[in-house]
Structure formats: C-alpha cells, structure tokens
Design a protein around this motif. Sequence first.
Motif: not given
Length: 316
Positions: A245-259
């Motif tokens: 999940i943490n990996f996907y949070i950092g690498n998905n279409p909505d990712a902005n570099g923050e949590f």
Amino acid sequence: MQKIINFIKKNQKIIFIILVGLGLRLLWIWLFPQSELTSDPAAYDRIAKDLIAGKGYRTGGQMFAYRPPVYPIFLAGIYSLVGINYMVVGIAQAIISVLTGIIIFQLSKFFLNDKASFIVLILYIFYPQFIRYPSELWSETLFIFLFLLSCLYLCKYSFQDRMIDGVVSGFIMGITSLTREIALFFMIPVLVWIYLNRKENESNKKLVSKCLIVSLSIILTMLPWIARNYLIFHKLVPVSTNGGINFYIGNNPDANGEFLWRLPNNLTWPNQLEKLSTQEISVKEYEIYKAGYEDGIEFIKKNPLRSFKLSLKKLF
C-alpha cells in the motif's frame, strides 16, 4: 572503582553531552506528554494491548500482518511490566535515543578522528526531531537505534574480522527489518559494503563466507515471522502487508510526492471486517498487498519521467 573514575575522567565531555541530551528529552516528555493517539501510534498501541490481553497479533483487531511486529511487542513488554503508561514508554525511548548517540559516536570513529566524531555526536543529540521523537509512540526511535547498532557491528566485522560480529550484525539487522520493513532494502548495500572493505589478500571464498554469515543471520532471525505469515496467507510476506500500500501511495496517477492515501485500482478496504471469516480477511489483505506493488511498478514503467520527478520531491 578506580577504573570507573578513570573512565568518567576520560569521557567526561561525552558523558556531559549524553546527560544533557537525556535531560532535554525527559523535559520534552514532561512538557508535552503523549495523550490522544492517532495514526500509526494508535495502531501500535492497540496491537500491544491486544497482545497482553491474549488476543494475538492483529492490526485493528483484524488484519494479520499490516504492521511489522517488533515495535508493538516492545510496547507490550513495557505495558506488561508497568501498565498502560505512555510516559514510561517515553522515558524508555529517551534512554534508547541517547544510547543511539553513543552508537553514532563509536560508529563515526571508524571513519573520523575523535574531534569530528564528537561533533557528529553533538549534532545528533541536539537535533530537534530526535529530542521530540521519544515522547511519541512512533517506531523511529527504536528503529534508528537498532539500525545503527547493526551498522556498528558490521563495521567491527569488516575491520576486525571476528565472525561473532557478523552474526550479531545480521541478527540485529533482522530485528531491525521486523521493526520497519525498509531495512530489508539495505541487505544489498550491506553485501556491497563487505565486498568494498575486503582485505587486500582476502580470498573470494573468505569473502563469500562473510557475506553468507551476515545474510543467513538476517534470514534466520526473520524466519519465525516469515513462517507465521506463510501459515496465514499461504504466500510469502517477509514482514508486513502495508509495504504494498505504501509503495502504491508513492507511485500512482494521483501521487504528488506527499502522503496521499490511495488503494490499488478496483480494490476496497475491508471496512466491515467483523463480517468476514478469518480466511476471507487473509485473502483480502494479501490481495491489497500484492496489487500495491504490481500497480505501483506498472505506473513507474508507464511514467518514468514523472516517477523520477516524484522521487526527487520525496527525497527533498
């Protein structure tokens, strides 16, 4: 007694800095005690309480391996001795924090002179975040202590070539990995470190032997937890399921570099876990874990430039 006096005289500057650092951490704990728990601290706290209540290791009372085990076990050990007392946890963590300073000093001496190592110690002891961390139920204080202790023994093994140091380094790195999963990614740099610091006339056989000693120590330390997870999921989960999940949070279409909380596409969080069977929960948990890595890697492949820019922002 004379040896103790001589030791204090020889190291009085270091002892003074350590005591001041401990005082600052205890003062912060007294002025800003942990009260309402949220986010990760709340999760660690609940797991620890469930452990001492005999309910087993479950995140949120349900998820089997969503959190690494060592920090909640650390909390459970304190709770079982003194009750649910966050100030005592803070004091224990303050002691661990200043002990980390001693480790940093000893570690620095492998590469720097005493004066420079002392400056490194001061920078660590008075760094504001490290004064604050012990007061809260985050795993960082314990993780940093264990990680640097492992590095210290790794340096001893590399420079002094005693097998016991390699075994101890691997053992502690295994415990560190079960505290925060990120430590697993240091296994390759550890092996590279051993290679780069080989002695001039050291044979390849000896070099391979040293790498195996550290690697096997890490694996054997983690093996009981890995086996436990395999019995639950019937799949390999080295540490925890939140890594995906943490990996996907950092690498998905909505990712902005923050949590920014996100789940892999087409998956939903099992909000009504009490209505699911044990098998259904384990299947759902593993499904999210696996999809997080798969979808995250797919995003990186399709968006290499954006992923690179996101990485720079995260690093900053």
